[in-house]
Design a protein around this motif. Structure first.
Motif, PDB file in Angstrom:
ATOM      1  N   GLU A 148      29.237   5.474 -32.262  1.00 24.45           N
ATOM      2  CA  GLU A 148      28.935   6.867 -31.914  1.00 24.45           C
ATOM      3  C   GLU A 148      29.427   7.249 -30.520  1.00 24.45           C
ATOM      4  N   LYS A 149      30.345   6.485 -29.973  1.00 23.72           N
ATOM      5  CA  LYS A 149      30.934   6.817 -28.674  1.00 23.72           C
ATOM      6  C   LYS A 149      32.442   6.929 -28.819  1.00 23.72           C
ATOM      7  N   GLU A 150      33.054   7.596 -27.886  1.00 20.77           N
ATOM      8  CA  GLU A 150      34.497   7.748 -27.900  1.00 20.77           C
ATOM      9  C   GLU A 150      35.178   6.458 -27.432  1.00 20.77           C
ATOM     10  N   ARG A 151      36.407   6.284 -27.895  1.00 18.30           N
ATOM     11  CA  ARG A 151      37.186   5.142 -27.456  1.00 18.30           C
ATOM     12  C   ARG A 151      37.523   5.298 -25.980  1.00 18.30           C
ATOM     13  N   GLU A 152      37.388   4.230 -25.216  1.00 16.86           N
ATOM     14  CA  GLU A 152      37.644   4.293 -23.792  1.00 16.86           C
ATOM     15  C   GLU A 152      38.544   3.143 -23.358  1.00 16.86           C
ATOM     16  N   GLY A 153      39.406   3.431 -22.398  1.00 20.64           N
ATOM     17  CA  GLY A 153      40.286   2.411 -21.867  1.00 20.64           C
ATOM     18  C   GLY A 153      39.564   1.550 -20.848  1.00 20.64           C
ATOM     19  N   VAL A 154      39.767   0.236 -20.914  1.00 20.34           N
ATOM     20  CA  VAL A 154      39.129  -0.655 -19.945  1.00 20.34           C
ATOM     21  C   VAL A 154      40.133  -1.342 -19.032  1.00 20.34           C
ATOM     22  N   ALA A 155      41.342  -1.621 -19.532  1.00 20.72           N
ATOM     23  CA  ALA A 155      42.331  -2.304 -18.706  1.00 20.72           C
ATOM     24  C   ALA A 155      43.722  -2.093 -19.291  1.00 20.72           C
ATOM     25  N   SER A 156      44.722  -2.170 -18.422  1.00 19.50           N
ATOM     26  CA  SER A 156      46.102  -2.060 -18.888  1.00 19.50           C
ATOM     27  C   SER A 156      46.986  -2.898 -17.988  1.00 19.50           C
ATOM     28  N   ILE A 157      48.158  -3.248 -18.504  1.00 18.30           N
ATOM     29  CA  ILE A 157      49.090  -4.067 -17.746  1.00 18.30           C
ATOM     30  C   ILE A 157      50.499  -3.531 -17.936  1.00 18.30           C
ATOM     31  N   TYR A 158      51.190  -3.370 -16.804  1.00 24.73           N
ATOM     32  CA  TYR A 158      52.580  -2.936 -16.814  1.00 24.73           C
ATOM     33  C   TYR A 158      53.414  -4.173 -17.095  1.00 24.73           C
ATOM     34  N   LEU A 159      54.013  -4.225 -18.271  1.00 25.25           N
ATOM     35  CA  LEU A 159      54.626  -5.460 -18.740  1.00 25.25           C
ATOM     36  C   LEU A 159      55.803  -5.945 -17.888  1.00 25.25           C
ATOM     37  N   PRO A 160      56.673  -5.057 -17.417  1.00 20.74           N
ATOM     38  CA  PRO A 160      57.814  -5.589 -16.651  1.00 20.74           C
ATOM     39  C   PRO A 160      57.409  -6.299 -15.365  1.00 20.74           C
ATOM     40  N   GLY A 161      56.424  -5.740 -14.675  1.00 26.28           N
ATOM     41  CA  GLY A 161      56.095  -6.310 -13.376  1.00 26.28           C
ATOM     42  C   GLY A 161      54.759  -7.023 -13.317  1.00 26.28           C
ATOM     43  N   GLY A 162      53.919  -6.781 -14.319  1.00 25.63           N
ATOM     44  CA  GLY A 162      52.624  -7.439 -14.352  1.00 25.63           C
ATOM     45  C   GLY A 162      51.513  -6.733 -13.601  1.00 25.63           C
ATOM     46  N   THR A 163      51.771  -5.534 -13.091  1.00 24.62           N
ATOM     47  CA  THR A 163      50.722  -4.790 -12.391  1.00 24.62           C
ATOM     48  C   THR A 163      49.599  -4.454 -13.365  1.00 24.62           C
ATOM     49  N   THR A 164      48.362  -4.609 -12.896  1.00 29.75           N
ATOM     50  CA  THR A 164      47.212  -4.382 -13.762  1.00 29.75           C
ATOM     51  C   THR A 164      46.359  -3.229 -13.262  1.00 29.75           C
ATOM     52  N   PHE A 165      45.643  -2.631 -14.180  1.00 36.43           N
ATOM     53  CA  PHE A 165      44.773  -1.496 -13.886  1.00 36.43           C
ATOM     54  C   PHE A 165      43.458  -1.690 -14.630  1.00 36.43           C
TER      55      PHE A 165
ATOM     56  N   THR B 252      36.551   1.255 -13.651  1.00 38.77           N
ATOM     57  CA  THR B 252      35.578   0.819 -12.658  1.00 38.77           C
ATOM     58  C   THR B 252      34.433   0.035 -13.287  1.00 38.77           C
ATOM     59  N   SER B 253      34.159   0.292 -14.566  1.00 36.19           N
ATOM     60  CA  SER B 253      33.033  -0.375 -15.218  1.00 36.19           C
ATOM     61  C   SER B 253      33.281  -1.861 -15.454  1.00 36.19           C
ATOM     62  N   VAL B 254      34.550  -2.283 -15.407  1.00 43.10           N
ATOM     63  CA  VAL B 254      34.863  -3.682 -15.692  1.00 43.10           C
ATOM     64  C   VAL B 254      35.583  -4.366 -14.535  1.00 43.10           C
ATOM     65  N   LYS B 255      35.953  -3.619 -13.522  1.00 44.36           N
ATOM     66  CA  LYS B 255      36.698  -4.194 -12.412  1.00 44.36           C
ATOM     67  C   LYS B 255      35.895  -5.297 -11.748  1.00 44.36           C
ATOM     68  N   GLY B 256      36.551  -6.428 -11.531  1.00 42.85           N
ATOM     69  CA  GLY B 256      35.870  -7.573 -10.945  1.00 42.85           C
ATOM     70  C   GLY B 256      35.265  -8.508 -11.974  1.00 42.85           C
ATOM     71  N   ARG B 257      35.160  -8.045 -13.227  1.00 49.57           N
ATOM     72  CA  ARG B 257      34.596  -8.879 -14.293  1.00 49.57           C
ATOM     73  C   ARG B 257      35.637  -9.214 -15.364  1.00 49.57           C
ATOM     74  N   PHE B 258      36.532  -8.270 -15.642  1.00 53.82           N
ATOM     75  CA  PHE B 258      37.551  -8.457 -16.674  1.00 53.82           C
ATOM     76  C   PHE B 258      38.910  -8.664 -16.011  1.00 53.82           C
TER      77      PHE B 258
END
Length: 127
Positions: free
Chosen positions: A42-59, A62-68
């Motif tokens: 009953e909740k909307e889909r939400e993004g938790v993390a992403s990775i820029y494949l060419p360089g490996g930069t991650t995003f 805030t709800s998961v930063k430091g844990r995931f």
């Protein structure tokens, strides 16, 4: 394009860890960005993390930063989500998906910027 295949979900006690895996299809491997999303009942889909494949930069949200931690293995065409210090509110179906918006920024948390959704893998955290 073939959807990615998620695995690694399960039932875990609060404070525990899980590692999710995403097998990236050969077609989506050409995307510049992969994201992990979750959707609770009953909740909307939400993004938790992403990775820029060419360089490996991650995003991270805030709800998961430091844990995931999101990572990739280019040789195996795999993307992972290491989840530590899990909380009951992390309970959801988790999905990985490539960014399909060619003009999108990899830091995007918007599901509409991503596509080719797979079946997901269920994560349940109990207290």
């Amino acid at each position: 394009q073939a959807p990615s295949v998620e695995s690694g979900g399960g039932l875990v006690q609060s404070g525990g860890s899980l590692r999710l895996s995403c097998a990236v299809s050969k077609f989506t491997a050409s995307s510049h960005c992969m994201g992990w999303f979750r959707q609770a009942p009953e909740k909307e889909r939400e993004g938790v993390a992403s990775i820029y494949l060419p360089g490996g930069t991650t995003f991270y949200d805030t709800s998961v930063k430091g844990r995931f931690t999101i990572s990739q293995d280019k040789d195996k065409a795999m993307v992972y989500l290491q989840m530590n210090s899990l909380k009951p509110e992390d309970t959801a179906m988790y999905f990985c998906a490539p960014m399909t918006n060619p003009a999108g920024w990899c830091s995007s948390r918007r599901p509409q910027d991503f596509g080719d959704w797979g079946q997901g893998t269920q994560v349940t955290v109990f207290s």
